[in-house]
Design a protein around this motif. Structure first.
Motif, PDB file in Angstrom:
ATOM      1  N   SER A 284       0.916  -1.419  -0.069  1.00  0.00           N
ATOM      2  CA  SER A 284      -0.028   0.186   0.187  1.00  0.00           C
ATOM      3  C   SER A 284       0.854   1.233  -0.024  1.00  0.00           C
ATOM      4  CB  SER A 284      -0.964   0.020   1.343  1.00  0.00           C
ATOM      5  OG  SER A 284      -0.105  -0.201   2.408  1.00  0.00           O
ATOM      6  N   ALA A 285       1.798   1.169   0.890  1.00  0.00           N
ATOM      7  CA  ALA A 285       2.742   2.342   0.836  1.00  0.00           C
ATOM      8  C   ALA A 285       3.522   2.383  -0.552  1.00  0.00           C
ATOM      9  CB  ALA A 285       3.765   2.182   2.048  1.00  0.00           C
ATOM     10  N   GLN A 286       4.067   1.432  -1.005  1.00  0.00           N
ATOM     11  CA  GLN A 286       4.790   1.395  -2.375  1.00  0.00           C
ATOM     12  C   GLN A 286       3.783   2.281  -3.535  1.00  0.00           C
ATOM     13  OE1 GLN A 286       6.103  -2.737  -3.035  1.00  0.00           O
ATOM     14  NE2 GLN A 286       6.450  -3.007  -0.988  1.00  0.00           N
ATOM     15  N   SER A 287       2.556   1.669  -3.518  1.00  0.00           N
ATOM     16  CA  SER A 287       1.486   2.199  -4.309  1.00  0.00           C
ATOM     17  C   SER A 287       1.435   3.567  -4.344  1.00  0.00           C
ATOM     18  CB  SER A 287       0.267   1.444  -4.320  1.00  0.00           C
ATOM     19  OG  SER A 287       0.326   0.227  -4.707  1.00  0.00           O
ATOM     20  N   GLN A 288       1.512   4.147  -2.908  1.00  0.00           N
ATOM     21  CA  GLN A 288       1.390   5.578  -2.648  1.00  0.00           C
ATOM     22  C   GLN A 288       2.621   6.186  -3.121  1.00  0.00           C
ATOM     23  OE1 GLN A 288       0.881   5.531   1.762  1.00  0.00           O
ATOM     24  NE2 GLN A 288      -1.310   6.043   1.600  1.00  0.00           N
ATOM     25  N   ALA A 289       3.774   5.555  -3.228  1.00  0.00           N
ATOM     26  CA  ALA A 289       5.082   6.256  -3.554  1.00  0.00           C
ATOM     27  C   ALA A 289       4.907   6.652  -5.004  1.00  0.00           C
ATOM     28  CB  ALA A 289       6.318   5.460  -3.150  1.00  0.00           C
ATOM     29  N   ASP A 290       4.452   5.322  -5.833  1.00  0.00           N
ATOM     30  CA  ASP A 290       4.178   5.433  -7.272  1.00  0.00           C
ATOM     31  C   ASP A 290       3.297   6.772  -7.675  1.00  0.00           C
ATOM     32  OD1 ASP A 290       6.079   3.484  -7.476  1.00  0.00           O
ATOM     33  OD2 ASP A 290       4.336   2.039  -7.805  1.00  0.00           O
ATOM     34  N   ALA A 291       2.048   6.588  -6.593  1.00  0.00           N
ATOM     35  CA  ALA A 291       0.950   7.711  -6.942  1.00  0.00           C
ATOM     36  C   ALA A 291       1.780   9.188  -6.690  1.00  0.00           C
ATOM     37  CB  ALA A 291      -0.021   7.561  -6.211  1.00  0.00           C
ATOM     38  N   ILE A 292       2.612   9.645  -5.752  1.00  0.00           N
ATOM     39  CA  ILE A 292       3.218  10.577  -5.450  1.00  0.00           C
ATOM     40  C   ILE A 292       4.470  11.219  -6.397  1.00  0.00           C
ATOM     41  CG2 ILE A 292       4.455  11.909  -3.701  1.00  0.00           C
ATOM     42  CD1 ILE A 292       2.758  10.393  -1.916  1.00  0.00           C
TER      43      ILE A 292
END
Length: 263
Positions: free
Chosen positions: A194-202
């Motif tokens: 979930s944090a990895q996906s947030q990093a990609d989104a940011i």
């Protein structure tokens, strides 16, 4: 914030460390120096170790590997010779009785960051003008902190621990000018998917102008890049892949030489 069970597991990797211990501005540091006389003299990769510290043989071997690729690497003992002993890797009873929260209370940012800053100041006195940082687990937190202050010009964090997501990711985006590489994996309580996906989104799709890339190593668990079990083909591929990606990232942004040395 705390650590997870995988933060204290590990397997000793084969090899004999070749770097040397040096005192830099009063701070003991493991230093791995390239043999190539043409390597950069004014640039250093700061290796920010996990809770097993600069004394960890696995960390020392990785620092040596960076040096073989033309990148001078300095690993400050920012845990003041008080790391978690690597014996817990093979002693289940020691893992069970380990007071990790008590240990963390003596190694918070108010203590460790000052040690890092002192080592960096000493390196500047030696003529170093350019810093990159690679951090593993506990050390990944300090990659972000140094990047927040724009002390480093290139960032690499492998399975970072103790980050707040998305808060730290958003702060990095808004304050840092250092291109960021994240080496991530399948099972990671500290930096989950979930944090990895947030990093990609940011950061992803070109939104972070300095540069961003996230590598993902399937079938690997938190800690794989420095103390994973290399008898597992997926972990071996992940460890080697994370290292190769890190060297490539450093080369891309002006550290080391793509043609010097190998793993």
């Amino acid at each position: 914030m705390s650590l997870c069970e995988d933060c204290i597991k590990g397997v000793r990797h084969e090899g004999t460390p070749e770097g040397k211990w040096e005192t830099i501005n009063g701070i003991e540091c493991y230093v791995a120096t390239p043999s190539d006389a043409a390597s950069q003299k004014d640039a250093v990769l700061l290796y920010l170790a996990d809770i097993f510290g600069a004394q960890s043989p696995n960390a020392q071997l990785l620092a040596d590997d960076f040096a073989r690729n033309g990148i001078k690497t300095v690993m400050p003992d920012y845990l003041s010779n008080d790391p978690i002993p690597v014996e817990v890797w093979t002693d289940e009873e020691k893992r069970k009785t380990l007071d990790i929260q008590g240990w963390l209370s003596h190694h918070g940012a108010t203590v460790t960051r000052g040690i890092l800053d002192k080592a960096i100041a000493g390196l500047k006195d030696q003529g170093i003008t350019k810093f990159a940082a690679t951090g593993f687990c506990f050390g990944g937190r300090y990659v972000f902190d140094l990047a927040f202050d724009n002390i480093i010009s290139v960032s690499i964090a492998s399975h970072p621990s103790m980050l707040k997501s998305p808060e730290d990711l958003e702060k990095y985006f808004s304050t840092s000018r250092a291109p960021l590489l994240l080496n991530t994996c399948t099972i990671d309580e500290q930096f989950p998917q979930s944090a990895q996906s947030q990093a990609d989104a940011i950061f992803g799709e070109g939104k972070f102008a300095p540069g961003y890339k996230r590598e993902y190593f399937d079938g690997c668990t938190h800690g794989f890049a420095v103390r994973g079990d290399l008898s597992d083909p997926k972990v071996k591929a992940g460890k080697e892949g994370a290292f190769d990606a890190s060297v490539k990232w450093l080369n891309e942004y002006g550290f080391g030489s793509a043609s010097s040395g190998d793993k």
